[in-house]
Design an enzyme around this catalytic site. Structure first.
Site, PDB file in Angstrom:
ATOM      1  N   HIS A 103       0.858  -1.175   0.000  1.00  0.00           N
ATOM      2  CA  HIS A 103       0.000   0.000   0.000  1.00  0.00           C
ATOM      3  C   HIS A 103       0.899   1.232   0.000  1.00  0.00           C
ATOM      4  O   HIS A 103       2.030   1.181   0.493  1.00  0.00           O
ATOM      5  CB  HIS A 103      -0.834   0.105   1.281  1.00  0.00           C
ATOM      6  CG  HIS A 103      -1.754  -1.034   1.538  1.00  0.00           C
ATOM      7  ND1 HIS A 103      -1.333  -2.225   2.086  1.00  0.00           N
ATOM      8  CD2 HIS A 103      -3.100  -1.149   1.383  1.00  0.00           C
ATOM      9  CE1 HIS A 103      -2.385  -3.035   2.227  1.00  0.00           C
ATOM     10  NE2 HIS A 103      -3.465  -2.412   1.813  1.00  0.00           N
ATOM     11  N   ASP A 106       2.323   1.915   3.434  1.00  0.00           N
ATOM     12  CA  ASP A 106       3.324   0.981   3.957  1.00  0.00           C
ATOM     13  C   ASP A 106       4.733   1.466   3.635  1.00  0.00           C
ATOM     14  O   ASP A 106       5.624   1.393   4.468  1.00  0.00           O
ATOM     15  CB  ASP A 106       3.230  -0.404   3.277  1.00  0.00           C
ATOM     16  CG  ASP A 106       1.870  -1.039   3.358  1.00  0.00           C
ATOM     17  OD1 ASP A 106       1.123  -0.738   4.286  1.00  0.00           O
ATOM     18  OD2 ASP A 106       1.569  -1.854   2.450  1.00  0.00           O
ATOM     19  N   GLU A 234     -10.747  -7.034  -4.026  1.00  0.00           N
ATOM     20  CA  GLU A 234     -10.583  -8.061  -2.997  1.00  0.00           C
ATOM     21  C   GLU A 234     -11.804  -8.066  -2.094  1.00  0.00           C
ATOM     22  O   GLU A 234     -12.032  -7.145  -1.320  1.00  0.00           O
ATOM     23  CB  GLU A 234      -9.323  -7.746  -2.179  1.00  0.00           C
ATOM     24  CG  GLU A 234      -9.072  -8.760  -1.091  1.00  0.00           C
ATOM     25  CD  GLU A 234      -7.758  -8.499  -0.371  1.00  0.00           C
ATOM     26  OE1 GLU A 234      -6.796  -8.047  -1.039  1.00  0.00           O
ATOM     27  OE2 GLU A 234      -7.694  -8.715   0.845  1.00  0.00           O
ATOM     28  N   GLU A 270      -9.078 -13.830  -0.889  1.00  0.00           N
ATOM     29  CA  GLU A 270      -8.315 -14.143   0.326  1.00  0.00           C
ATOM     30  C   GLU A 270      -9.019 -15.243   1.111  1.00  0.00           C
ATOM     31  O   GLU A 270     -10.224 -15.161   1.373  1.00  0.00           O
ATOM     32  CB  GLU A 270      -8.175 -12.888   1.191  1.00  0.00           C
ATOM     33  CG  GLU A 270      -7.478 -13.206   2.508  1.00  0.00           C
ATOM     34  CD  GLU A 270      -7.114 -11.988   3.341  1.00  0.00           C
ATOM     35  OE1 GLU A 270      -6.850 -10.915   2.757  1.00  0.00           O
ATOM     36  OE2 GLU A 270      -7.107 -12.106   4.576  1.00  0.00           O
ATOM     37  N   HIS A 273     -10.905 -14.075   4.192  1.00  0.00           N
ATOM     38  CA  HIS A 273     -12.083 -13.269   3.873  1.00  0.00           C
ATOM     39  C   HIS A 273     -13.234 -14.169   3.418  1.00  0.00           C
ATOM     40  O   HIS A 273     -14.394 -13.913   3.742  1.00  0.00           O
ATOM     41  CB  HIS A 273     -11.755 -12.249   2.790  1.00  0.00           C
ATOM     42  CG  HIS A 273     -10.789 -11.189   3.240  1.00  0.00           C
ATOM     43  ND1 HIS A 273     -10.385 -10.151   2.445  1.00  0.00           N
ATOM     44  CD2 HIS A 273     -10.159 -10.997   4.428  1.00  0.00           C
ATOM     45  CE1 HIS A 273      -9.540  -9.379   3.118  1.00  0.00           C
ATOM     46  NE2 HIS A 273      -9.387  -9.879   4.313  1.00  0.00           N
ATOM     47  N   ASP A 298      -4.870 -13.963  -2.066  1.00  0.00           N
ATOM     48  CA  ASP A 298      -4.196 -13.633  -0.816  1.00  0.00           C
ATOM     49  C   ASP A 298      -4.161 -14.900   0.024  1.00  0.00           C
ATOM     50  O   ASP A 298      -5.172 -15.347   0.574  1.00  0.00           O
ATOM     51  CB  ASP A 298      -4.927 -12.499  -0.076  1.00  0.00           C
ATOM     52  CG  ASP A 298      -4.327 -11.141  -0.422  1.00  0.00           C
ATOM     53  OD1 ASP A 298      -3.574 -11.038  -1.412  1.00  0.00           O
ATOM     54  OD2 ASP A 298      -4.599 -10.167   0.309  1.00  0.00           O
ATOM     55  N   ASP A 309     -10.420 -11.545  11.308  1.00  0.00           N
ATOM     56  CA  ASP A 309      -9.411 -11.868  10.307  1.00  0.00           C
ATOM     57  C   ASP A 309      -8.100 -12.183  11.013  1.00  0.00           C
ATOM     58  O   ASP A 309      -7.360 -11.269  11.393  1.00  0.00           O
ATOM     59  CB  ASP A 309      -9.264 -10.607   9.431  1.00  0.00           C
ATOM     60  CG  ASP A 309      -8.687 -10.893   8.067  1.00  0.00           C
ATOM     61  OD1 ASP A 309      -8.484 -12.058   7.722  1.00  0.00           O
ATOM     62  OD2 ASP A 309      -8.443  -9.911   7.337  1.00  0.00           O
ATOM     63  N   ASP A 311      -5.561 -13.805   9.792  1.00  0.00           N
ATOM     64  CA  ASP A 311      -4.428 -13.700   8.869  1.00  0.00           C
ATOM     65  C   ASP A 311      -3.268 -14.599   9.254  1.00  0.00           C
ATOM     66  O   ASP A 311      -2.109 -14.153   9.294  1.00  0.00           O
ATOM     67  CB  ASP A 311      -3.944 -12.239   8.789  1.00  0.00           C
ATOM     68  CG  ASP A 311      -4.759 -11.411   7.815  1.00  0.00           C
ATOM     69  OD1 ASP A 311      -5.610 -11.957   7.096  1.00  0.00           O
ATOM     70  OD2 ASP A 311      -4.546 -10.170   7.777  1.00  0.00           O
ATOM     71  N   ASP A 341      -0.720 -12.729   2.574  1.00  0.00           N
ATOM     72  CA  ASP A 341      -1.328 -11.696   3.425  1.00  0.00           C
ATOM     73  C   ASP A 341      -1.532 -12.305   4.813  1.00  0.00           C
ATOM     74  O   ASP A 341      -2.644 -12.550   5.251  1.00  0.00           O
ATOM     75  CB  ASP A 341      -2.666 -11.260   2.808  1.00  0.00           C
ATOM     76  CG  ASP A 341      -3.224 -10.029   3.504  1.00  0.00           C
ATOM     77  OD1 ASP A 341      -2.591  -9.541   4.456  1.00  0.00           O
ATOM     78  OD2 ASP A 341      -4.296  -9.551   3.085  1.00  0.00           O
TER      79      ASP A 341
END
Lengths: 440, 440, 440, 440
Positions: A103, A106, A234, A270, A273, A298, A309, A311, A341
């Site tokens: 991003h 980031d 996404e 993802e 998700h 992802d 989430d 992750d 991710d």
């Protein structure tokens, strides 16, 4: 500057095979090993998620950061940004991953004004470009963070305030230019604040109209500047907002069709998700795939007993097998890839855990690829499926598919032929066979 | 025959007002009371679900029936079917409800062959027609049960066997004719087996193609016989199958758009199905409504802590208020209505419980209607929303909506205007106001 | 110093009744109004949660703070701590709430060492004591934050490292002393990190033994210093950790009984924690209550469609009614109270929203109290229940309760008496009546 | 009579190894193969669940039975009961399973009166006894169905009507006698209706008192008749009722401790029940195990995305590995076993699917056993855990465990030693290693 080493004790990760006891070696991922006519590396197109891997701190909603990375130690935020980029490329190359994703926020913190922010971005993008050239690592996709800054509290493109919409537009413009500059192969939209907290204060229709307009502007600008990357959306159903418009594959596809945008976008699915939306990972992959819209993945893992989430790094071989089965089934992800991710657990505080976690994830997908390839090669599932639907290949079934019969014809058919025969779906048998391929 | 009385102790239910202690009286539902220019009765268009109200037995997956209705006592299944129809109309008229809904297999059990089954249906449909005429009660919608018979174990229109597809088609043909005969105002499709148990044996794309073909045949046949009822699809995400194709509003709309069927169908939204899909009831109503596709409502209530369709009678005033708010917002349901797809709890074994439960549900929606009307009248929410999005009515916002600006214009706007101002969403304030309207 | 005003535009909140359009007035909470022989104020014992109300920032896992409070503007953390305490008491008194609650780290940031931290605490505790005296506001409970600091990443009392256990012990020692100094009426343990992320690295038995030992040390030290506050444990099933040991009421009670600690502890039940555990709020209240262990309540609301702790302000009258019904049923909470462990939505960025949200919550519980009192007074539920179980008051039932019969006697009874009669549970009727009390 | 063959095409199932393509052969379960000093057969103690395997019909809440078994074809219910028992033992022996489990109502339908019912039971028990002797197959446990009959709509031991309590008692008396007669090694209580639908009509405390009294009567009667089987309680959180009292391991243990019953009972943990309660399978196994109360296992699998008890055959090797890891860790299940409380999918309509599904489940647990044994042998997890908690083996940690320190000592320790060191939990590394053991 480039002389700094951020992971001094760690050498390039090597393949050592399934019996290796070395946590810093691959057990199944052997980049050059050929599977179905391509190298593992070409199949898997692994990518590192800058936000988690480089910017993650171990913090969670109930706790402060648990680690301080060596690239994060300066008092100067721009120096941190540079060090982080250098560390990132050291990580990519030591791990042997060909792609990364980021991003805007980031790679570079915002300045006081948009001008200042964009100047900062230019500097760090230029460093990234140099490092890409030096290492051969490429940008899988970039995106703009339109959810962290408080200005986006009520949404970005769906914000009730047109001023915020404009701000989001300016951010995306810059990131499309960055994507062009860095040769990004895709551009992703994840609408973390594109949704609502309560319908009591929300005009859903107007917000969706605005979102469509926003995406169209992005499409137009990409064309204008000749950015060729694939646009990806996404899906995620919720978190941070109560309801997010890009709920799941089906919802996003519906939205794109409504506004005539479906030919410009694919989906970035993802795992975590999908499960938050009440689907299996493979379900949302399959929905995207049969609509010709599975663009990228992802690659992570959720915890189905937790409602947020998590992750986690992918490690469940059942899931990686099914994912790779679908991806192989559509002949790969094209310009997409498998982007991790995923974040370290808060308590995984050793710097080496960053490598270990990625190694495990890469191995899990390498295994998934090999098993999925065997399944395809042996036509384990495809023969069953082909046979199961074969009544549509001839006779009344073929006429149905061809649109040659109506309800009256169907009634006549039943009056003549009576009850259908019962056929087992053989689900348990197929599950047993999967275990044979997995472990056998 | 019509002399039988199945609810001998119960008289026509009357409105007695909020202070009444009579469980067999309405507290808020006063059919002729005018709200916003129409009677409550015209607004609410209540309907009884034949399958639960007349055919329900208190059975559940772990237990046998807990009650035996007086219309269910013959040894002759056709006599039971007739008695049930008579009892139904006694119930409708004593309760004062204008509509009912049924599946083919509710009103009449299958015979040995389709011909036999259809003959039986003809007889019972003729009885229903007479009773409709006698009482003025109308058929809100009918449908075909394509999920209970074992032939549909792997789906109806999405069955891997074309023979089953044909059977389903023959059933729908007959039910369209029944709808025509009985003046049904709508026809519903709920695809309880249109989905999959495992992707291991499923060709999702082919199944969806078949489903679209099936719906198209139904549309064509309706046109052919001049059946004018509105077609409705009822979304549900899962149960009985692992995954159902008509997951939620967005998914169904996506499917209809893909196959060019969107102009022939609207949606029948069920509260409990919405929550099983991870949405609030009002969310799925709103999604359907802003797409112009909210056609009818299955008015019940789920238990968000239980993962199956509990089909409880609606009683939460917050939910009925929000539902009626959306329905009033789109000027009513047209040919649709509020159908109580709800069943007594297994332990509610008194015959009078059937009345008490419906009375409570009708009162809950009457209250919801009155409160929602006050909210609309006082523009409590609409003024807040209008103001909240007003930046799109002029200036840059208006240009955005008109498609007159691009990303470059937006960047210019931000460079000139800088950061947007922060605006509160006032969620808690609005929630407080809702309580004032609810209880105040 | 006390001359600062942090909420300059806001005066003391007054009761204006249900028709008031003033968002900054009470609609139902009238502190002196008598209900069942006590004032509302005495019944409800409202308390403010320092962490959310004073320290909340609007931040969430995906976004930066959305508001900056006027008491948060100094560069000196100790000045901020003082200003926050001053603002807090201004808030308490303007809102008219008699109690507050805090963690050690809410009222004062840690210093470099424990000595330094405790010195800081002493200073701010002394300010709190003065303000309590000045205003009459009291401390409902305090606690120690043993989850935010990275040292607690793997737990506090259940940490695999005894060194961390010791640190936690030192923190609790200080907070017990603070509780004594400030006259806290309770002391709470919420074990946000007392659980595990994965069983792969966890010795659950040893961790639970340590937790019990820790609680015993706290009990012993409280006795030693003559701290008389009630000890409370607050159950929560998960978040932040994968699994927390204090899962729900039943689990905590089981744990306390195993280690012989049940007489020293009661429970602090939070609505949102109950629902995360798969229970209704009233279920976990009832479980605690029938075990004589319902000590206090964290009054908030979750979103059952979201899988994390949303900590919304309570506004659902059904829930506040049932909660107050159980609390009235056990004659109040004793030294406990209703603590608003609730936070503003991220987008509620006006300073006045802090008042508005609390006002709505206080009104919701005031209404709940009034309705619950009517239910008790009219014996609406208690008469039904008494009658429903009356078969245990005489005959075979009374003998069963007295332990006077065995299985053989029961068999004899059935051989003589045959099948029991069917009795309706009347659930729908009771739900209808609740609506009459709510709205009627 | 015993000449009938119900599975004529199927021979005794043999072990053929992981490469076999024969769906009717074991791939990993090799009964005599030795693992850790015992044969697989002795370790695994597989058992067949009579209700699913013999009585299952493929029916679900939305559909009629999908198969008709050859032992189910008589018009005489007692003949069906006998045929079913004969078929069952043919199935047990062909599959090579040593144990089975049943409810009273599985093996024999109720008669008009209890006397009649018990006479029927005697006849069929006598047949079972003969077949056990003939084949060597044993009864793992039996139980009484106190949830299907409408008399139990509001509970059995927790029914508001003492008459129903008495009926339940008479049923259990008979089943304890049956257990004695057939040498049952355990007796199970699953309280499918022991819970509530709504608190509005429920006296939870009184119901729990009754439940405890009931269990005590069972314990007393077992002692009286010298039935030596282990009593087991099977937790389940919900379904069919809204809330069930035996929610999970922790709740049941809490209940048993409260009423002083803990020494008479152990737990029968079912995978799918654990996940419905929000726990992993291994969590609830571990909770039972560390309390010395893991007695037996209902070995199946749920679908975490579905909110009901799907009772699928176990096939996930991760889960079977963790389960066997815990079971090996406590040196086996004693008199307990692995009972396949699992049912074929509705669409698995071939008679052979019954064998295939059980074969897959047995293979999955055989694999889990082998992998778990390797993990134990190599001390993969135990060494990590031992080391992780080693700070409690000496110094301050040892003193903490010994109860030799108080909060003041802990404070002194911290003042002297300052901050603890950070230690990684190595979760990802351990997950990677599990994959190596699984597939490697």
């Amino acid at each position: 500057m480039v002389k700094k080493e951020f992971f001094p004790g760690i050498k390039k990760i090597r393949f050592e095979g399934p019996k290796s006891k070395n946590p810093l070696a691959f057990k199944w991922y052997n980049p050059k090993e050929e599977v179905a006519g391509k190298s593992m590396r070409e199949h898997l197109r692994f990518s590192i998620a800058y936000w988690h891997t480089m910017k993650g701190s171990g913090a969670d909603p109930f706790g402060a950061p648990t680690w301080m990375r060596p690239w994060n130690k300066s008092n100067n935020p721009l120096r941190i940004a540079e060090d982080t980029m250098l560390a990132a490329f050291e990580f990519f190359t030591k791990l042997g991953v060909d792609y990364y994703c980021f991003h805007d926020r980031d790679i570079c913190p915002e300045g006081e004004t948009l001008i200042e922010t964009n100047k900062r971005l230019d500097k760090i993008i230029s460093l990234a470009k140099k490092l890409q050239k030096d290492t051969g690592v490429k940008l899988l996709w970039n995106t703009s963070n339109m959810f962290s800054n408080p200005r986006f509290a009520h949404g970005a493109a769906t914000n009730p305030d047109a001023h915020v919409f404009a701000y989001a537009g300016a951010q995306v413009k810059k990131m499309l230019e960055a994507g062009l500059e860095l040769g990004a192969e895709n551009y992703v939209f994840w609408g973390g604040r594109e949704g609502y907290e309560t319908l009591l204060n929300t005009d859903m229709k107007r917000e969706l109209d605005h979102l469509a307009m926003f995406l169209r502007m992005a499409v137009d600008y990409a064309r204008e500047i000749k950015f060729k990357g694939q646009f990806l959306i996404e899906p995620k159903p919720k978190e941070p907002t109560k309801h997010q418009y890009d709920f799941d594959s089906a919802t996003v596809i519906s939205f794109l069709r409504k506004y005539g945008l479906e030919k410009y976008f694919k989906l970035n699915i993802e795992a975590n998700h999908a499960t938050l939306a009440g689907h299996t990972f493979e379900h949302d992959l399959a929905v995207a795939s049969i609509n010709g819209m599975l663009g990228s993945v992802d690659a992570n893992r959720g915890d189905l007993l937790l409602g947020w989430d998590t992750d986690q790094f992918p490690s469940d071989i059942y899931q990686t097998t099914m994912a790779m089965y679908i991806i192989l089934g559509q002949k790969g992800l094209g310009t997409g890839g498998l982007n991790f991710d995923a974040k370290l657990r808060r308590g995984s505080t050793d710097l080496e855990d960053l490598f270990i976690a990625h190694i495990g994830a890469m191995d899990a997908f390498a295994l998934g690829l090999k098993i999925a390839n065997e399944l395809h090669k042996d036509k384990v599932l495809s023969d069953v499926i082909k046979n199961r639907y074969s009544s549509y290949d001839t006779g009344i079934g073929a006429k149905i598919e061809a649109g040659m019969v109506d309800l009256k014809d169907l009634e006549v058919f039943i009056l003549k032929n009576g009850e259908p025969k019962q056929v087992s779906g053989k689900q348990e048998m197929l599950e047993n066979i999967i275990n044979q391929y997995l472990v056998g």
